[in-house]
Design an enzyme around this catalytic site. Sequence first.
Site, PDB file in Angstrom:
ATOM      1  N   HIS A  56      19.867  58.364  11.449  1.00 56.90           N
ATOM      2  CA  HIS A  56      19.901  56.914  11.327  1.00 56.90           C
ATOM      3  C   HIS A  56      18.967  55.723  10.800  1.00 56.90           C
ATOM      4  O   HIS A  56      18.012  56.089  10.998  1.00 56.90           O
ATOM      5  CB  HIS A  56      19.260  56.489  12.650  1.00 56.90           C
ATOM      6  CG  HIS A  56      18.723  55.029  13.545  1.00 56.90           C
ATOM      7  ND1 HIS A  56      19.820  54.296  13.781  1.00 56.90           N
ATOM      8  CD2 HIS A  56      16.997  54.656  14.160  1.00 56.90           C
ATOM      9  CE1 HIS A  56      19.423  53.067  14.067  1.00 56.90           C
ATOM     10  NE2 HIS A  56      17.946  53.168  13.943  1.00 56.90           N
ATOM     11  N   ARG A 114      28.189  49.857  17.036  1.00 60.73           N
ATOM     12  CA  ARG A 114      27.921  49.063  16.653  1.00 60.73           C
ATOM     13  C   ARG A 114      29.541  49.504  15.597  1.00 60.73           C
ATOM     14  O   ARG A 114      29.483  48.678  15.519  1.00 60.73           O
ATOM     15  CB  ARG A 114      26.366  49.217  15.425  1.00 60.73           C
ATOM     16  CG  ARG A 114      24.696  48.537  15.771  1.00 60.73           C
ATOM     17  CD  ARG A 114      24.528  48.125  14.655  1.00 60.73           C
ATOM     18  NE  ARG A 114      23.071  48.144  15.417  1.00 60.73           N
ATOM     19  CZ  ARG A 114      22.043  47.824  15.218  1.00 60.73           C
ATOM     20  NH1 ARG A 114      21.107  49.296  13.904  1.00 60.73           N
ATOM     21  NH2 ARG A 114      20.843  47.412  15.198  1.00 60.73           N
ATOM     22  N   ARG A 131      13.714  53.059   6.909  1.00 63.66           N
ATOM     23  CA  ARG A 131      13.257  53.483   8.293  1.00 63.66           C
ATOM     24  C   ARG A 131      12.007  53.570   8.633  1.00 63.66           C
ATOM     25  O   ARG A 131      11.131  54.467   8.665  1.00 63.66           O
ATOM     26  CB  ARG A 131      13.846  53.377   9.642  1.00 63.66           C
ATOM     27  CG  ARG A 131      15.183  52.121  10.018  1.00 63.66           C
ATOM     28  CD  ARG A 131      16.544  52.685  10.935  1.00 63.66           C
ATOM     29  NE  ARG A 131      17.165  51.808  11.117  1.00 63.66           N
ATOM     30  CZ  ARG A 131      18.371  50.980  11.191  1.00 63.66           C
ATOM     31  NH1 ARG A 131      18.661  51.667   9.599  1.00 63.66           N
ATOM     32  NH2 ARG A 131      19.007  50.207  11.873  1.00 63.66           N
TER      33      ARG A 131
HETATM   34  P1  NAD Z   1       7.029  45.184  18.879  1.00 65.75           P
HETATM   35  O1  NAD Z   1       6.658  45.381  18.219  1.00 65.75           O
HETATM   36  O2  NAD Z   1       7.557  44.634  19.622  1.00 65.75           O
HETATM   37  O3  NAD Z   1       6.754  46.936  20.327  1.00 65.75           O
HETATM   38  C1  NAD Z   1       6.081  47.804  20.174  1.00 65.75           C
HETATM   39  C2  NAD Z   1       4.968  47.664  21.834  1.00 65.75           C
HETATM   40  O4  NAD Z   1       4.359  49.268  21.013  1.00 65.75           O
HETATM   41  C3  NAD Z   1       4.047  47.311  21.235  1.00 65.75           C
HETATM   42  O5  NAD Z   1       4.283  47.293  22.542  1.00 65.75           O
HETATM   43  C4  NAD Z   1       2.416  47.812  20.826  1.00 65.75           C
HETATM   44  O6  NAD Z   1       1.631  47.359  21.286  1.00 65.75           O
HETATM   45  C5  NAD Z   1       2.885  49.488  20.856  1.00 65.75           C
HETATM   46  N1  NAD Z   1       2.000  50.753  20.773  1.00 65.75           N
HETATM   47  C6  NAD Z   1       1.597  50.217  19.103  1.00 65.75           C
HETATM   48  N2  NAD Z   1       1.130  51.603  19.076  1.00 65.75           N
HETATM   49  C7  NAD Z   1       0.819  52.006  20.153  1.00 65.75           C
HETATM   50  C8  NAD Z   1      -0.050  52.882  20.956  1.00 65.75           C
HETATM   51  N3  NAD Z   1      -0.534  53.619  20.032  1.00 65.75           N
HETATM   52  N4  NAD Z   1      -0.115  53.593  22.561  1.00 65.75           N
HETATM   53  C9  NAD Z   1       1.012  52.310  22.761  1.00 65.75           C
HETATM   54  N5  NAD Z   1       1.831  51.843  22.601  1.00 65.75           N
HETATM   55  C10 NAD Z   1       1.274  51.249  21.322  1.00 65.75           C
HETATM   56  O7  NAD Z   1       8.084  46.819  18.131  1.00 65.75           O
HETATM   57  P2  NAD Z   1      10.063  47.442  18.916  1.00 65.75           P
HETATM   58  O8  NAD Z   1      10.381  45.682  18.019  1.00 65.75           O
HETATM   59  O9  NAD Z   1       9.854  47.235  19.945  1.00 65.75           O
HETATM   60  O10 NAD Z   1       9.798  48.152  18.025  1.00 65.75           O
HETATM   61  C11 NAD Z   1       9.129  49.220  18.140  1.00 65.75           C
HETATM   62  C12 NAD Z   1       9.941  50.611  17.693  1.00 65.75           C
HETATM   63  O11 NAD Z   1      11.354  51.070  17.820  1.00 65.75           O
HETATM   64  C13 NAD Z   1      10.003  50.332  15.880  1.00 65.75           C
HETATM   65  O12 NAD Z   1       9.459  51.141  15.926  1.00 65.75           O
HETATM   66  C14 NAD Z   1      11.031  50.106  15.064  1.00 65.75           C
HETATM   67  O13 NAD Z   1      12.279  50.659  14.474  1.00 65.75           O
HETATM   68  C15 NAD Z   1      12.170  50.749  16.406  1.00 65.75           C
HETATM   69  N6  NAD Z   1      13.553  50.511  17.135  1.00 65.75           N
HETATM   70  C16 NAD Z   1      14.092  51.750  17.209  1.00 65.75           C
HETATM   71  C17 NAD Z   1      15.471  52.035  16.811  1.00 65.75           C
HETATM   72  C18 NAD Z   1      16.733  52.129  17.015  1.00 65.75           C
HETATM   73  O14 NAD Z   1      17.856  52.206  16.993  1.00 65.75           O
HETATM   74  N7  NAD Z   1      16.216  53.768  17.567  1.00 65.75           N
HETATM   75  C19 NAD Z   1      15.985  50.041  17.046  1.00 65.75           C
HETATM   76  C20 NAD Z   1      15.218  49.264  17.292  1.00 65.75           C
HETATM   77  C21 NAD Z   1      14.474  49.135  16.953  1.00 65.75           C
END
Ligand code: NAD
Length: 319
Positions: free
Chosen positions: A180, A156, A93
Amino acid sequence: MEASVVSPVRVAIVGTGHVGATFAYALLLSGLAAEIVLINRDAADAEGEAMDLAHATPLVRPARVWAGGYADCAGAAVVVITAGATQGEHDSRLDLAEQNGAIFRSIVPQIARYTTTAVLVVATNPVDVLTYATIQLSGLPPGRVIGSGTILDTSRLQSLLGERLGVDPRSVHADVIGEHGDNQVPVWSLATVGGAPVRDAARSLGVPFDAGTERELAKATREAAHRVVDRKGATYYAVATGLMRIVEAIVRDQRTVLTVSTLADHEPGDDGICFSMPAMIGAQGVHRIVQLPLDADERHALRRSTDTLRKATSAYDRR
Ligand code: NAD
């Protein structure tokens, strides 16, 4: 007609990919928000998600759902940030810090321009570094910015532990704290089932359980994201449910204790770092952090976790 004094609960979601859209759907079904605004760099994607969700409202609960802009963060009780790149199969991450740090430099000031009253909830990875970035970039009091942190890892671990012991995971209390990520810390010394220490509970339930079992479950928890991503490309249901739990605690001012990422661990001469500890969450964000009486191994592991985050956070700060 007199103007209404009741303001509808508005939740803004920035980023409408897997995590953002799944959270929006869970939020709609929950009925917690009267207004859900979706904001995305890709406006058509946000519009499509908003239309699809709005078409479900007659079958669940009334809510106004629309694709909007940052100006719609005005009046939001909570802004949930899920925008950004995701980790590839072999990335950690922390490898996302540069790319998603740049995205946050563009979006957080726009959110802060329109709201000084919302609680900001960050899900984008690396969530601990980006929670810190959000505090810096928004200028909000640190307690008003919450990272989803290890709420997901805690869930989890509880799920795996419940499965292993053959009990409802809600009867299990076991926290994961710290980063995390790869240096997360399961707190075995305080884990309980039905109020009994976990090893005693396992003995009563007739399930073999020793230090090796703890190592095995800790590894499965730590590697859970990779295991899911290997199979279906992304994780989103569990994290979206964790976001729901945080948002519910805020919107209903529940003072719930959840393992989330907050600003803590100040060393003289630095601005602190964000990492997860159990924190009491209500309408204003984080009220208090609960200090855990960790054993020596856990204290050592937490130090390793915070050292890693201190390096990653100062690398973000230098950019
Ligand atoms: P995804 O690619 O499906 O969606 C990302 C979204 O962000 C897209 O809709 C994209 O258009 C948007 N985006 C990108 N740049 C942008 C900007 N400048 N302004 C506005 N929107 C923008 O990804 P996802 O699977 O939804 O994951 C999103 C994030 O969440 C990732 O960083 C992932 O690692 C993280 N995540 C975190 C956890 C957690 O436990 N914290 C768990 C799963 C995923």
